[in-house]
Scaffold this motif. Sequence first.
Motif, PDB file in Angstrom:
ATOM      1  N   SER A  15      28.387  26.072  35.626  1.00 38.61           N
ATOM      2  CA  SER A  15      28.068  27.063  36.656  1.00 38.61           C
ATOM      3  C   SER A  15      29.152  27.073  37.728  1.00 38.61           C
ATOM      4  CB  SER A  15      26.713  26.753  37.290  1.00 38.61           C
ATOM      5  OG  SER A  15      25.700  26.819  36.311  1.00 38.61           O
ATOM      6  N   GLY A  16      29.623  25.878  38.091  1.00 40.44           N
ATOM      7  CA  GLY A  16      30.690  25.781  39.099  1.00 40.44           C
ATOM      8  C   GLY A  16      31.948  26.467  38.626  1.00 40.44           C
ATOM      9  N   PHE A  17      32.329  26.174  37.391  1.00 37.11           N
ATOM     10  CA  PHE A  17      33.503  26.829  36.791  1.00 37.11           C
ATOM     11  C   PHE A  17      33.332  28.343  36.821  1.00 37.11           C
ATOM     12  CE2 PHE A  17      35.077  23.145  33.998  1.00 37.11           C
ATOM     13  CZ  PHE A  17      36.180  22.966  34.821  1.00 37.11           C
ATOM     14  N   ALA A  18      32.174  28.823  36.342  1.00 32.26           N
ATOM     15  CA  ALA A  18      31.931  30.255  36.164  1.00 32.26           C
ATOM     16  C   ALA A  18      31.969  30.991  37.501  1.00 32.26           C
ATOM     17  CB  ALA A  18      30.581  30.471  35.474  1.00 32.26           C
ATOM     18  N   GLN A  19      31.315  30.405  38.537  1.00 28.92           N
ATOM     19  CA  GLN A  19      31.274  31.078  39.838  1.00 28.92           C
ATOM     20  C   GLN A  19      32.678  31.220  40.419  1.00 28.92           C
ATOM     21  OE1 GLN A  19      28.527  28.860  42.240  1.00 28.92           O
ATOM     22  NE2 GLN A  19      26.740  29.530  41.058  1.00 28.92           N
ATOM     23  N   ASP A  20      33.484  30.161  40.329  1.00 30.79           N
ATOM     24  CA  ASP A  20      34.845  30.226  40.857  1.00 30.79           C
ATOM     25  C   ASP A  20      35.659  31.272  40.109  1.00 30.79           C
ATOM     26  OD1 ASP A  20      34.268  28.272  42.629  1.00 30.79           O
ATOM     27  OD2 ASP A  20      35.183  26.629  41.491  1.00 30.79           O
ATOM     28  N   ILE A  21      35.556  31.273  38.786  1.00 26.09           N
ATOM     29  CA  ILE A  21      36.342  32.193  37.962  1.00 26.09           C
ATOM     30  C   ILE A  21      35.916  33.636  38.210  1.00 26.09           C
ATOM     31  CG2 ILE A  21      36.795  32.905  35.574  1.00 26.09           C
ATOM     32  CD1 ILE A  21      36.655  29.914  34.829  1.00 26.09           C
ATOM     33  N   ASP A  22      34.573  33.878  38.294  1.00 24.85           N
ATOM     34  CA  ASP A  22      34.079  35.241  38.529  1.00 24.85           C
ATOM     35  C   ASP A  22      34.582  35.783  39.863  1.00 24.85           C
ATOM     36  OD1 ASP A  22      32.785  35.344  36.141  1.00 24.85           O
ATOM     37  OD2 ASP A  22      30.806  34.809  36.940  1.00 24.85           O
ATOM     38  N   SER A  23      34.585  34.938  40.895  1.00 30.46           N
ATOM     39  CA  SER A  23      35.032  35.363  42.222  1.00 30.46           C
ATOM     40  C   SER A  23      36.507  35.753  42.196  1.00 30.46           C
ATOM     41  CB  SER A  23      34.808  34.222  43.219  1.00 30.46           C
ATOM     42  OG  SER A  23      35.345  34.571  44.475  1.00 30.46           O
ATOM     43  N   VAL A  24      37.336  34.915  41.565  1.00 34.55           N
ATOM     44  CA  VAL A  24      38.768  35.209  41.472  1.00 34.55           C
ATOM     45  C   VAL A  24      39.001  36.460  40.631  1.00 34.55           C
ATOM     46  CG1 VAL A  24      40.999  34.345  40.644  1.00 34.55           C
ATOM     47  CG2 VAL A  24      39.408  32.781  41.760  1.00 34.55           C
ATOM     48  N   PHE A  25      38.230  36.604  39.547  1.00 32.12           N
ATOM     49  CA  PHE A  25      38.361  37.750  38.646  1.00 32.12           C
ATOM     50  C   PHE A  25      38.124  39.061  39.401  1.00 32.12           C
ATOM     51  CE2 PHE A  25      36.136  40.737  35.760  1.00 32.12           C
ATOM     52  CZ  PHE A  25      37.170  40.984  34.868  1.00 32.12           C
ATOM     53  N   LEU A  26      37.043  39.129  40.186  1.00 30.45           N
ATOM     54  CA  LEU A  26      36.718  40.351  40.928  1.00 30.45           C
ATOM     55  C   LEU A  26      37.775  40.664  41.977  1.00 30.45           C
ATOM     56  CD1 LEU A  26      32.861  39.795  41.347  1.00 30.45           C
ATOM     57  CD2 LEU A  26      33.995  41.456  39.859  1.00 30.45           C
ATOM     58  N   ASN A  27      38.288  39.619  42.639  1.00 26.56           N
ATOM     59  CA  ASN A  27      39.347  39.829  43.646  1.00 26.56           C
ATOM     60  C   ASN A  27      40.613  40.384  43.002  1.00 26.56           C
ATOM     61  OD1 ASN A  27      37.781  38.936  45.775  1.00 26.56           O
ATOM     62  ND2 ASN A  27      38.459  36.807  45.578  1.00 26.56           N
ATOM     63  N   LYS A  28      40.960  39.846  41.833  1.00 21.61           N
ATOM     64  CA  LYS A  28      42.156  40.307  41.117  1.00 21.61           C
ATOM     65  C   LYS A  28      42.007  41.777  40.728  1.00 21.61           C
ATOM     66  CE  LYS A  28      45.022  36.807  40.760  1.00 21.61           C
ATOM     67  NZ  LYS A  28      46.402  36.899  41.285  1.00 21.61           N
ATOM     68  N   LYS A  29      40.842  42.127  40.193  1.00 18.61           N
ATOM     69  CA  LYS A  29      40.599  43.517  39.787  1.00 18.61           C
ATOM     70  C   LYS A  29      40.780  44.459  40.981  1.00 18.61           C
ATOM     71  CE  LYS A  29      37.216  44.848  37.190  1.00 18.61           C
ATOM     72  NZ  LYS A  29      35.849  45.017  36.628  1.00 18.61           N
ATOM     73  N   SER A  30      40.239  44.067  42.124  1.00 20.45           N
ATOM     74  CA  SER A  30      40.322  44.918  43.325  1.00 20.45           C
ATOM     75  C   SER A  30      41.771  45.080  43.777  1.00 20.45           C
ATOM     76  CB  SER A  30      39.489  44.311  44.456  1.00 20.45           C
ATOM     77  OG  SER A  30      38.143  44.183  44.062  1.00 20.45           O
ATOM     78  N   GLU A  31      42.500  43.971  43.782  1.00 16.66           N
ATOM     79  CA  GLU A  31      43.897  44.021  44.224  1.00 16.66           C
ATOM     80  C   GLU A  31      44.729  44.935  43.323  1.00 16.66           C
ATOM     81  OE1 GLU A  31      45.352  40.044  44.291  1.00 16.66           O
ATOM     82  OE2 GLU A  31      43.933  39.387  45.829  1.00 16.66           O
ATOM     83  N   ILE A  32      44.554  44.793  42.004  1.00 17.31           N
ATOM     84  CA  ILE A  32      45.357  45.573  41.047  1.00 17.31           C
ATOM     85  C   ILE A  32      44.980  47.051  41.103  1.00 17.31           C
ATOM     86  CG2 ILE A  32      45.844  45.898  38.585  1.00 17.31           C
ATOM     87  CD1 ILE A  32      45.398  42.822  38.286  1.00 17.31           C
ATOM     88  N   PHE A  33      43.698  47.347  41.320  1.00 19.45           N
ATOM     89  CA  PHE A  33      43.233  48.733  41.386  1.00 19.45           C
ATOM     90  C   PHE A  33      43.926  49.504  42.514  1.00 19.45           C
ATOM     91  CE2 PHE A  33      40.257  51.934  43.084  1.00 19.45           C
ATOM     92  CZ  PHE A  33      40.093  52.739  41.956  1.00 19.45           C
ATOM     93  N   LEU A  34      44.297  48.801  43.600  1.00 17.81           N
ATOM     94  CA  LEU A  34      44.925  49.443  44.758  1.00 17.81           C
ATOM     95  C   LEU A  34      46.397  49.786  44.532  1.00 17.81           C
ATOM     96  CD1 LEU A  34      43.382  47.221  47.584  1.00 17.81           C
ATOM     97  CD2 LEU A  34      42.730  49.556  46.982  1.00 17.81           C
ATOM     98  N   LEU A  35      47.007  49.235  43.490  1.00 17.63           N
ATOM     99  CA  LEU A  35      48.431  49.508  43.223  1.00 17.63           C
ATOM    100  C   LEU A  35      48.606  50.942  42.740  1.00 17.63           C
ATOM    101  CD1 LEU A  35      49.418  46.186  41.392  1.00 17.63           C
ATOM    102  CD2 LEU A  35      49.970  46.824  43.742  1.00 17.63           C
ATOM    103  N   LYS A  36      49.661  51.612  43.208  1.00 16.19           N
ATOM    104  CA  LYS A  36      49.896  53.021  42.871  1.00 16.19           C
ATOM    105  C   LYS A  36      50.802  53.176  41.638  1.00 16.19           C
ATOM    106  CE  LYS A  36      47.614  54.320  46.534  1.00 16.19           C
ATOM    107  NZ  LYS A  36      46.258  54.893  46.386  1.00 16.19           N
ATOM    108  N   ASN A  37      51.831  52.350  41.545  1.00 13.88           N
ATOM    109  CA  ASN A  37      52.820  52.476  40.474  1.00 13.88           C
ATOM    110  C   ASN A  37      52.323  51.820  39.179  1.00 13.88           C
ATOM    111  OD1 ASN A  37      55.296  51.311  38.937  1.00 13.88           O
ATOM    112  ND2 ASN A  37      56.149  52.921  40.232  1.00 13.88           N
ATOM    113  N   ASP A  38      52.455  52.540  38.037  1.00 12.98           N
ATOM    114  CA  ASP A  38      51.966  52.012  36.755  1.00 12.98           C
ATOM    115  C   ASP A  38      52.708  50.750  36.324  1.00 12.98           C
ATOM    116  OD1 ASP A  38      50.023  53.879  36.521  1.00 12.98           O
ATOM    117  OD2 ASP A  38      51.012  55.093  34.985  1.00 12.98           O
TER     118      ASP A  38
END
Length: 542
Positions: A15-38
């Motif tokens: 559970s500890g592993f999963a919670q940390d990974i899920d949090s980082v995963f969602l942050n990464k998705k948000s950061e990449i979504f904001l990029l304009k250049n392909d």
Amino acid sequence: MRGSFIVIFVFVLISGFAQDIDSVFLNKKSEIFLLKNDDDKVNALIKAGDEFIDQDGIKAEYFYNEASLLIEDKNSSNQARILHQKGRIYRARGDYSSALDAFLESEMIYKNNNDVERIAAVMVDIGIQYRYLRKPEKAISIFNKTIEFAKRNNDSANMGRSHNMLGGVYRVLRKYDSSFYFYNKAQSIFRYSKDSIKLNEVQSNMAMLYGRQKRYDKALEIHLGTLEFFKKLQNVNNVVTGYSNISFEYRMLGDYNNALKYADSSLQLAKENGLKRDVTNAYRSKSRIYKDLKNYQEAFKNHTFYKRYSDSNLIVKKEKEIRDIELRNQLEKEKQELQIVSEKKEIRANLYATLSIVILCFSIITALLIRRNYKERSQRIEDSLEKETLKKEILTQKIKASETELKNLIADNSMRLEFITRLTQQIKEDKDSAEDRNVKNYANRLLLKLQQQIVTENKLSLLQDKITEVNKNFDQNISNKFPNLTKTEREICSLLRLNLSIKEIASIRNSSTDSVKAVRYRIRKKMEVPKSQELEKYIQTL
């Protein structure tokens, strides 16, 4: 009660592993979504996949798939990188045919793009894949080729990986001496490059080798150390493998409670991350532990799960599929090679046609140039003759000017001689009339010096004819032989040729002896006269 505690412990850990990974995963998705250049998005997605590949294969594959959708050129290095990493994910899941297909396609693109470092990296993974497909001879052949390839390209990382994998193949083949040899070589390489992750992987593999030699305590000590290292990195694949290895060592030591605890940890974490091969190993380990405990019911239950997940029958079924992948890959390579040969033939034909035109043009231009050069050469010869005539005239004028200067020097010398003679006569008369002894002594010393100077001046007054006789054409000859000599240095050479002393030359030139010595030193250096030879004698031979 103890079994419940183990399950709770493993659940909390996962559970500890999963919670940390899920949090980082969602942050990464948000950061990449904001990029304009392909292009920026593709690079960010691949980087994110690389960060997750050892923690969560499913999330890593998501990033790779998203990046692949944005890539227009399917033969680019980025596409090859995605295929390479997805091959690693498929292998961890036990989908060996898909893994091999991805690795081979990736290798082909790397080779077409001449991506040397990554060619070696994917070669190692292809070798690992054949090891898992239980083809040790083919795996050994690929690892040896990779080592040679990495050596030629100074690629220590993939050289170390290949040695590590060879150690594993020879361990499975029970050739323990060879296994130790390659593990030690891998350790040396990773210590030198300070790659702590790869070094811990090698140490974990060596611990497995100690276990095969029944040195269980030593093996357990190493496994516990490497497990803590990989836990801190949250490297799921290596943590799962570490649990499995520790379970084996505890079982061999007869500590079945700890053996079950670590087997359960390996099983739960492997299931959570879809690591089919590790799930299979965990069920097999548990089956064997329960068998040793004579709990045959649990042993049979876990053996049933092992058979369900086992690849033993699947590998046989997939042999044809693997051969089809290899054949398709080989045909694709041959197709590319034929295309290259065809393109080369076309290029060669165009080149021949171009060369024919170039040669014709070159022949015409050459004929025109030869004609023009003939005219220019004739003109240059005429100009050269005129220049030589002009040079001779200038040289004659220089010689005359030098002779005039020398005559002036001699005339000056005659005037000095006459003056010194009169001065000597006057001092004699004054000395005779003087009564003071000190004055007379001083006058005598002065007369002696003047007498010596008169001798020198008389000697110099005879130089005119001798210089004219001896130095005839000398200045011109010495100029031709030593063009870097200055006018002053040539004049000093003329006087040295008459065997005059430095003092005499200084008197003639009305300069200091130090100045004459300096010029004399420069003459020796420019003429490259060795110290063992007298400069005057060398000049007299010219």
